[in-house]
Scaffold this motif. Structure first.
Motif: not given
Ligand SMILES: Cc1ncc(COP(=O)(O)O)c(C=O)c1O
Length: 456
Positions: A130-133, A157-160, A231-233, A264-269, A293-295
């Motif tokens: 998962s992204g959080a992991e 910020a949102y990182h999970g 940081v999220e970009p 840099v958290d690019e899970i979304y971007t 993550g995600k994509a």
């Molecule tokens: C920037 C960012 N980091 C981390 C996460 C967490 O990912 P996950 O929901 O797969 O745990 C998200 C989910 O939306 C996110 O947007």
């Protein structure tokens, strides 16, 4: 640029959603799922039953256009044909492996494919489920590499939501019930928001003042214990906030000068969403650690943390026990999907399409929706777009009620939309990167019509 031939059908609503099947499923769900998980109301949700390209069908046979891309996952379209073929092929051979013991052969290929698009040269990678992991791995890596427990994370910020990730996420709703169990060494810095300036930042130059704020924080007593900045970009769930140009390179420079790691958290971007393979590439920033993550698979749960070998070598070599792993690490189906999904992004030029179509659509949305006094700001990069709804433009006060109405009314018309931002007032568009121009125009008209129908 040629139009994708993928599924891009307009909505077709046969029964007003949620129809009777979705309603019955909601009743059954309420009996067996913890009540915190799925929001259930008279007009929400629909239950998905089938998907293809930009379209999703619900249990009542209604066809929708998914402007959320299933949380930004379906970059190459839902149920992408080549990705499905890859999964089908793999399911007939090896659906499960022993990720960190006897790994599936395909894990090597996915890691190589990911390394080939990484902005970090010759990265070392840890796959996660998962992204959080992936964020947990980045935080653990930073701890190992710097010896310091502290992290600077940004407001909004949102990182999970797992404990490590939650400690750097910033939303009271998520944190408050668990506050006494979160990493106490996290310091919070304001994120530069050009539209709604954050307290403590200069509204005329939020980027520069955010950097000055960070510098002060790093020089403080607590700052001494900080090993990394995360940081999220572009803040995604925080409301599609694009920081001013210069902020990210400034942040990278500051981290370098002060010997801190930049995560840099690019899970979304990442992976095309924001018009580049990675949003940090927009200004040539190379992080120490990068989360995706995600994509990554566009379908199955898989994510990753990438890092330069200088940083990743802080992990000890495995002597038979990995100190971070999971049962499903490098699941072969997810690896097959990941390889195919990265291939589709490349083959169909989806990164370039995201950049050009995103710019065109943002222009169109501004021109059409900009006349409504309740539309405060339309922003984004690539096909990551936020429409910030306000009570009125002079106060910029968030219009949560209008956003809620837009989501349910759009759904009634066959369009799936999500809202973001701390107040839930930002309509967040993160569709498949293969969404056709026709559907973008139709979405603009639909949004215009719905907003126009609401008395100010
Ligand atoms: C920037 C960012 N980091 C981390 C996460 C967490 O990912 P996950 O929901 O797969 O745990 C998200 C989910 O939306 C996110 O947007």
């Amino acid at each position: 640029m040629s139009e994708p031939t993928d599924w891009n059908q307009p909505p077709r609503i046969k029964v007003p959603p949620p129809g009777s099947r979705s309603r019955r499923l909601a009743e059954r769900l309420a009996r067996v799922e913890s009540r915190n998980v799925t929001f259930l109301a008279d007009d929400f949700p629909i239950f998905w039953e089938k998907s293809r390209g930009s379209n999703v069908w619900d249990a009542d046979g209604n066809r929708y256009v998914d402007l959320s891309g299933g949380f930004g996952v379906a970059v190459a379209g839902h149920r992408n044909r080549r990705v499905m073929q890859a999964i089908r092929r793999q399911i007939g051979r090896l659906p499960h492996g022993m990720g960190d013991v006897h790994p599936p052969a395909l894990k090597v290929k996915l890691l190589e494919a990911l390394a080939a698009v990484s902005p970090i040269p010759d990265p070392q990678i840890v796959l996660t489920c998962s992204g959080a992991e992936a964020v947990e791995v980045a935080l653990k890596t930073a701890r190992l590499a710097t010896g310091k427990p502290g992290v600077i994370a940004f407001g909004g910020a949102y990182h999970g939501l797992t404990y490590g990730a939650l400690s750097v996420t910033d939303r009271d709703l998520f944190r408050a019930p668990f506050a006494d169990q979160l990493n106490p060494h996290v310091l919070r810095a304001p994120y530069p928001d050009p539209y709604r300036p954050r307290p403590g930042l200069d509204p005329d130059d939020p980027g520069r003042s955010a950097l000055a704020h960070l510098e002060t924080l790093l020089e403080s007593d607590a700052g001494e214990h900080v090993g990394a900045v995360i940081v999220e970009p572009i803040q995604g769930r925080g409301g599609d906030i694009v920081p001013p140009l210069g902020f990210l390179p400034g942040l990278a420079g500051l981290c370098r000068e002060r010997g801190r790691l930049l995560i840099v958290d690019e899970i979304y971007t990442g992976l095309g969403r924001a018009g580049h393979w990675f949003a940090c590439e927009h200004e040539g920033v190379v992080p120490d650690l990068l989360c995706v993550g995600k994509a990554l698979s566009g379908t199955l749960p898989i994510a990753a943390c990438l890092g330069s070998s200088a940083v990743m070598d802080a992990w000890p070599p495995s002597k038979g026990e990995a100190i971070h792993t999971t049962t499903f690490l490098g699941n072969p189906l997810a690896c097959a999907a990941g390889i195919a999904s990265l291939g589709e992004i490349e083959r169909r030029g989806l990164v370039e399409r995201s950049a050009t179509e995103g710019e065109r659509w943002i222009g169109e949305l501004r021109e059409t929706l900009g006349r409504h006094p309740t539309v405060g700001d339309i922003r984004g990069r690539g096909l990551m777009i936020g429409i910030d709804l306000v009570i009125d433009r002079s106060t910029r006060e968030s219009n949560t009620r209008l956003a809620g109405h837009m989501i349910t009314e759009s759904l009634r018309r066959g369009w799936i939309l999500l809202a973001g931002g701390p107040a839930g007032n930002v309509l967040s568009l993160s569709p498949p990167l293969s969404l056709s121009q026709d559907l973008m125009r139709a979405a603009t008209r639909m949004l215009d019509d719905v907003i126009g129908g609401v008395p100010v």
